[in-house]
Design a protein around this motif. Structure first.
Motif, PDB file in Angstrom:
ATOM      1  N   ILE A  82       0.854  -0.919  -0.003  1.00  0.00           N
ATOM      2  CA  ILE A  82       0.129   0.054  -0.056  1.00  0.00           C
ATOM      3  C   ILE A  82       0.942   1.304  -0.016  1.00  0.00           C
ATOM      4  O   ILE A  82       0.636   2.315  -0.813  1.00  0.00           O
ATOM      5  CB  ILE A  82      -0.923  -0.018   1.291  1.00  0.00           C
ATOM      6  CG1 ILE A  82      -1.858  -1.153   1.068  1.00  0.00           C
ATOM      7  CG2 ILE A  82      -1.572   1.296   1.266  1.00  0.00           C
ATOM      8  CD1 ILE A  82      -2.775  -1.226   2.319  1.00  0.00           C
ATOM      9  N   ALA A  83       1.822   1.461   0.716  1.00  0.00           N
ATOM     10  CA  ALA A  83       2.910   2.331   0.795  1.00  0.00           C
ATOM     11  C   ALA A  83       3.517   2.714  -0.203  1.00  0.00           C
ATOM     12  O   ALA A  83       3.567   3.943  -0.720  1.00  0.00           O
ATOM     13  CB  ALA A  83       3.907   2.163   2.130  1.00  0.00           C
ATOM     14  N   LEU A  84       3.804   1.851  -1.309  1.00  0.00           N
ATOM     15  CA  LEU A  84       4.552   2.070  -2.380  1.00  0.00           C
ATOM     16  C   LEU A  84       3.783   2.922  -3.521  1.00  0.00           C
ATOM     17  O   LEU A  84       4.035   3.489  -4.304  1.00  0.00           O
ATOM     18  CB  LEU A  84       4.917   0.685  -2.993  1.00  0.00           C
ATOM     19  CG  LEU A  84       6.159   0.196  -2.447  1.00  0.00           C
ATOM     20  CD1 LEU A  84       6.547  -1.284  -3.023  1.00  0.00           C
ATOM     21  CD2 LEU A  84       7.411   0.874  -2.569  1.00  0.00           C
ATOM     22  N   LEU A  85       2.128   2.603  -3.240  1.00  0.00           N
ATOM     23  CA  LEU A  85       1.309   3.312  -4.220  1.00  0.00           C
ATOM     24  C   LEU A  85       1.425   4.769  -4.093  1.00  0.00           C
ATOM     25  O   LEU A  85       0.869   5.560  -4.856  1.00  0.00           O
ATOM     26  CB  LEU A  85      -0.032   2.786  -3.886  1.00  0.00           C
ATOM     27  CG  LEU A  85      -0.455   1.193  -4.304  1.00  0.00           C
ATOM     28  CD1 LEU A  85      -1.513   0.759  -3.922  1.00  0.00           C
ATOM     29  CD2 LEU A  85      -0.199   1.042  -5.955  1.00  0.00           C
ATOM     30  N   LEU A  90       4.769   2.328  -9.645  1.00  0.00           N
ATOM     31  CA  LEU A  90       4.578   1.374 -10.605  1.00  0.00           C
ATOM     32  C   LEU A  90       4.950  -0.204 -10.173  1.00  0.00           C
ATOM     33  O   LEU A  90       4.347  -1.089 -10.670  1.00  0.00           O
ATOM     34  CB  LEU A  90       5.505   1.741 -11.640  1.00  0.00           C
ATOM     35  CG  LEU A  90       5.390   1.041 -12.968  1.00  0.00           C
ATOM     36  CD1 LEU A  90       3.974   1.045 -13.579  1.00  0.00           C
ATOM     37  CD2 LEU A  90       6.186   1.420 -14.095  1.00  0.00           C
ATOM     38  N   LEU A  91       5.822  -0.384  -9.097  1.00  0.00           N
ATOM     39  CA  LEU A  91       6.144  -1.603  -8.765  1.00  0.00           C
ATOM     40  C   LEU A  91       4.818  -2.323  -8.168  1.00  0.00           C
ATOM     41  O   LEU A  91       4.368  -3.346  -8.429  1.00  0.00           O
ATOM     42  CB  LEU A  91       7.114  -1.398  -7.636  1.00  0.00           C
ATOM     43  CG  LEU A  91       8.488  -1.212  -7.903  1.00  0.00           C
ATOM     44  CD1 LEU A  91       9.582  -0.730  -6.806  1.00  0.00           C
ATOM     45  CD2 LEU A  91       9.017  -2.048  -9.015  1.00  0.00           C
ATOM     46  N   SER A  92       4.196  -1.537  -7.232  1.00  0.00           N
ATOM     47  CA  SER A  92       2.853  -2.182  -6.643  1.00  0.00           C
ATOM     48  C   SER A  92       1.633  -2.365  -7.864  1.00  0.00           C
ATOM     49  O   SER A  92       1.122  -3.213  -7.808  1.00  0.00           O
ATOM     50  CB  SER A  92       2.478  -1.177  -5.695  1.00  0.00           C
ATOM     51  OG  SER A  92       3.104  -1.386  -4.218  1.00  0.00           O
ATOM     52  N   ALA A  93       1.826  -1.679  -8.869  1.00  0.00           N
ATOM     53  CA  ALA A  93       0.790  -1.421  -9.910  1.00  0.00           C
ATOM     54  C   ALA A  93       1.115  -2.884 -10.774  1.00  0.00           C
ATOM     55  O   ALA A  93       0.172  -3.792 -10.934  1.00  0.00           O
ATOM     56  CB  ALA A  93       0.696  -0.435 -10.800  1.00  0.00           C
ATOM     57  N   LEU A  94       2.437  -2.918 -11.166  1.00  0.00           N
ATOM     58  CA  LEU A  94       3.049  -4.004 -11.933  1.00  0.00           C
ATOM     59  C   LEU A  94       2.418  -5.626 -11.057  1.00  0.00           C
ATOM     60  O   LEU A  94       2.068  -6.487 -11.420  1.00  0.00           O
ATOM     61  CB  LEU A  94       4.281  -4.129 -12.281  1.00  0.00           C
ATOM     62  CG  LEU A  94       4.293  -2.956 -13.294  1.00  0.00           C
ATOM     63  CD1 LEU A  94       5.949  -2.865 -13.620  1.00  0.00           C
ATOM     64  CD2 LEU A  94       3.899  -3.141 -14.500  1.00  0.00           C
ATOM     65  N   TYR A  95       2.679  -5.263  -9.869  1.00  0.00           N
ATOM     66  CA  TYR A  95       2.598  -6.643  -8.913  1.00  0.00           C
ATOM     67  C   TYR A  95       1.237  -7.084  -8.696  1.00  0.00           C
ATOM     68  O   TYR A  95       1.028  -8.300  -8.747  1.00  0.00           O
ATOM     69  CB  TYR A  95       3.331  -6.508  -7.501  1.00  0.00           C
ATOM     70  CG  TYR A  95       3.036  -7.620  -6.672  1.00  0.00           C
ATOM     71  CD1 TYR A  95       4.295  -8.865  -6.682  1.00  0.00           C
ATOM     72  CD2 TYR A  95       2.081  -7.839  -5.844  1.00  0.00           C
ATOM     73  CE1 TYR A  95       4.091  -9.967  -5.976  1.00  0.00           C
ATOM     74  CE2 TYR A  95       1.879  -8.951  -5.195  1.00  0.00           C
ATOM     75  CZ  TYR A  95       3.004  -9.727  -5.236  1.00  0.00           C
ATOM     76  OH  TYR A  95       2.798 -11.219  -4.433  1.00  0.00           O
TER      77      TYR A  95
END
Length: 335
Positions: free
Chosen positions: A40-43, A49-54
């Motif tokens: 959540i924090a990465l968003l 983009l890392l969280s989105a791609l994951y």
């Protein structure tokens, strides 16, 4: 026949062993929250983009925990697990051969508080599973909800953990090439509430789903008892009928996991903490019980195989208990 794989008597620094166990304990107590928080924090950072791609990968890969998982042999062989093995220590004992041309369903008992023996013996190579049982690939079932946590799901699958539902079990047991062992901690989270030193109580009398599953696939049943599993932690007294047990039972119904109030030692002191005691665990794997395949077994047929399983498990316990300092007057109690 009895074959053991025991840790070599090579002195290791206790701080490395303790660090390995701390990592294991907190991987279950806090890693899920940390993984979810990181996702959540990465968003909200420039790395969104890392969280989105994951998230995209997560959707594409969502069925993998039900399809045998995705083990990573490098992580199973990681040196940290050998330090964890030597901390207690943990030993795996074989009493019979397993034919690599067949699949097997193993019942693991007891659950204990955190199932240390089950995790280390079947999700790592620290106790020498592949050496003892050549040609057999172990899988350990775990509550499905843990595979819904981002990042954590991949870590769990790397060791051979799979989702604990019928579809997942069937996928492993019906593999035509054989050579697979599906381990189920039959007592589950509810049995953890009775895990305390000296306890020989197993939540098994009315647990018959794993037997029905074995009959439907014609898979031999393998009983396994982990001596010392219940000795790692003390637990706040919670007899049936007490207010604490009622709250724990309600939380289990809501969340799907039990919350035993356990304690043992600390990292730098031995009087109180959540680090398990240094007490030996010996997981004894019994001989396979042949099961005749039937697509829709009757209740009577399930009960007959279940009763045979209880007898074989009791026999395994009685034959080995004296070797692991279990009192002569202690016997398994099925509830």
């Amino acid at each position: 026949m009895k074959v053991e794989f025991a840790p070599r008597s090579i002195p290791l620094q206790r701080r490395l062993q303790t660090a390995a166990v701390v990592q294991w304990v907190f991987s279950f107590l806090g890693l899920a929250q940390c993984c979810a928080a990181a996702f959540i924090a990465l968003l909200f950072t420039r790395f969104w983009l890392l969280s989105a791609l994951y998230a995209v990968w997560w959707v594409i890969d969502r069925e993998t925990p039900r399809k045998g998982g995705r083990r990573v042999q490098f992580l199973r062989n990681c040196v940290v697990w050998r330090h964890m093995r030597d901390y207690f220590p943990i030993t795996l004992v074989k009493t019979a051969e397993l034919d690599p041309r067949q699949n097997y369903l193993l019942g693991f008992h007891p659950h204990g508080v955190l199932a240390a023996g089950a995790f280390l013996n079947f999700c790592t190579e620290a106790s020498g599973f592949s050496t003892l049982f050549p040609g057999i690939t172990p899988h350990l079932m775990m509550l499905s909800l843990w595979f819904r946590v981002p990042f954590l799901r991949d870590y769990l699958m790397s060791g051979g953990l799979v989702s604990s539902d019928k579809e997942s079990a069937s996928h492993v047991l019906q593999r035509p090439q054989g050579g697979n062992l599906l381990a189920i901690i039959v007592g589950g989270a509810q049995e953890a509430l009775d895990a305390r030193p000296g306890s020989c109580t197993l939540l098994l009398r009315n647990r018959k789903g794993f037997v029905r599953l074995a009959i439907e696939h014609g898979t031999p049943l393998v009983p396994a008892f982990s001596f010392g599993e219940n000795d790692l932690f003390d637990q706040v007294w919670n007899p049936k009928g007490s207010w604490l047990r009622w709250i724990q039972h309600r939380l289990q119904q809501i969340m799907g996991i039990s919350l035993p109030l356990f304690h043992a030692r600390g990292i730098f002191q031995y009087s109180f903490g959540v680090i398990p005691y240094r007490r030996p665990i010996c997981t004894v794997v019994g001989k396979p019980i042949p099961v005749q395949k039937k697509h829709k077994p009757s209740e009577q047929e399930v009960n007959q195989v279940h009763e045979k399983y209880l007898n074989e498990l009791s026999k395994l316990f009685e034959e080995h208990k004296a070797k692991y300092n279990v009192p002569e007057d202690s016997h398994l109690e099925f509830i």
